[in-house]
Write an enzyme that holds these catalytic residues in place. Sequence first.
Site, mmCIF file in Angstrom:
data_model
loop_
_atom_site.group_PDB
_atom_site.id
_atom_site.type_symbol
_atom_site.label_atom_id
_atom_site.label_comp_id
_atom_site.label_asym_id
_atom_site.label_seq_id
_atom_site.Cartn_x
_atom_site.Cartn_y
_atom_site.Cartn_z
ATOM 1 N N ARG A 45 18.167 14.578 12.550
ATOM 2 C CA ARG A 45 18.376 15.993 12.242
ATOM 3 C C ARG A 45 19.666 16.204 11.467
ATOM 4 N NH1 ARG A 45 17.185 19.920 17.183
ATOM 5 N NH2 ARG A 45 17.241 21.355 15.400
ATOM 6 N N ASP A 67 -2.141 3.926 -4.340
ATOM 7 C CA ASP A 67 -2.921 3.080 -3.439
ATOM 8 C C ASP A 67 -2.359 1.662 -3.358
ATOM 9 O OD1 ASP A 67 -5.109 2.708 -1.614
ATOM 10 O OD2 ASP A 67 -6.037 1.475 -3.157
ATOM 11 N N HIS A 111 0.848 -1.197 0.000
ATOM 12 C CA HIS A 111 0.000 0.000 0.000
ATOM 13 C C HIS A 111 0.877 1.239 0.000
ATOM 14 C CE1 HIS A 111 -3.404 2.595 0.804
ATOM 15 N NE2 HIS A 111 -2.770 3.111 1.830
ATOM 16 N N GLU A 164 -6.235 8.964 -6.477
ATOM 17 C CA GLU A 164 -7.412 9.312 -5.692
ATOM 18 C C GLU A 164 -7.101 10.491 -4.776
ATOM 19 O OE1 GLU A 164 -10.362 7.569 -2.192
ATOM 20 O OE2 GLU A 164 -8.685 6.364 -2.919
ATOM 21 N N GLY A 216 -4.998 8.645 5.124
ATOM 22 C CA GLY A 216 -5.372 10.017 5.437
ATOM 23 C C GLY A 216 -4.218 10.932 5.749
ATOM 24 N N GLY A 257 -1.990 11.951 3.669
ATOM 25 C CA GLY A 257 -1.763 12.886 2.564
ATOM 26 C C GLY A 257 -0.846 12.380 1.468
ATOM 27 N N LYS A 258 -0.699 11.069 1.342
ATOM 28 C CA LYS A 258 0.207 10.506 0.335
ATOM 29 C C LYS A 258 -0.187 10.923 -1.082
ATOM 30 C CE LYS A 258 -0.608 6.293 1.598
ATOM 31 N NZ LYS A 258 -1.505 6.559 2.744
#
Length: 311
Positions: free
Chosen positions: A244, A179, A140, A203, A158, A160-161
Site C-alpha cells: 500500500r 500470448d 506467457h 487475441e 482469463g 484480462g491481460k
Amino acid sequence: MGKSVKIKDLLKPALFHQISGDESALEREVFVPEMNRPGFELAGFFKHTDFRRIILFGEKEISFVKEMSKESQLACFSKLANDETPCIIIAKGYSCPEILKNIAIKRNFPIFETTQATGRVSIDLTGTLDEALAAETLMHGVFLNIYGKGVVIRGDSGIGKSEIALELIKRGHFLIADDAIELYHIGQGIVGRAPEVLRNLLEIRGIGVIDVSKMFGVASVLPKDHVDLIIQLERWLPSREYTRIGMEEDDVMEEILGIQIPKIVVPVTGGRSMSAIIEAAVMNMQLKDSGFDSSKEFVNRILDNIKSKSS
C-alpha cells in the site's frame, strides 16, 4: 552443440568480397559472437587463442605482418587458417597478405576483404552475432512499450491481460507481443519479441484475433524491445496483504536468463482501472530511476510531521 550462424548467412557479398574458398567453405559455422584481433597470435603467442572466433585484420595487424619474415608468416598463418576458425576478414581496404592467401586457397579456407573501417566491422558483426546466438526462452504474457519502458504483463489465463493491453494501445502505447514472448539475453539485458506467426496480433475473448497494426496503424506496434519491468496480475484475495505504501518489502526481482528484472504484483478486482494502474506503476518506476521515491517521500513527511508536533 549450441546455436550457430553460417558464414554465407552472415557476410553479405555487397560488403564483403570473397577472395578464397568455394561455396562449401561458406558452410562454416560461427558459434561465438566475439571477434579476434590477432595481435598476440602474429607475435607467436597462441596459448589462449579461441579459434571459434572470426579473425579480423585491421591497419595495425597488416602493418605488423609487413614487418614479419616469410617464415614467421608461414608458421603463423598456417595456425590461423585452420578447420576451426570460421573465416578471416581483412578490413579498411587492405589486401590480404600473399602468403595467407596461398594457404587459404590450398585449404579451401574463406577469406574476405572489405573497405569498411575495422571498428565498424567488429561492432556490426558482434551485434548481429550477439543477437543471433543469444540464449533464449519463452514466456506467457503480453509485452508492451509503455512510456518508453518494456513491460511484460503476466497473469493466469482469463484474468484480462489482452483486454488491458487493448486499452493501453488505445491510450497510445505500443504492442510488441501477445500470448507468447520470445526472450533473448543480449548484452547486459533481456530483449523480447513476438514469434513470427503471432506478430502484431492480439487475441480478445469474444471477438477473436485482431491485427493491431491494421486496426490502430503501423505506429502502434514495435518489433522488439528491452524488458524493463514485469507486472504480475493476481486475483484479489481479501486474506492477502498487498503493498500500500511501497515500503513494506524490498524490491521484488525475477530472474530471466540470469538477468534480474524488477517485478510488481498488482491485484485485480472489479472497479479498478487496470490500464491506469499499470501506467502509474511505469511512471513511478521512471521516477525511481531518476532518484525520486514517492514512498520514501511520504514516510519522510510523516516523520517530519511527528518531529514538528513533538518539538
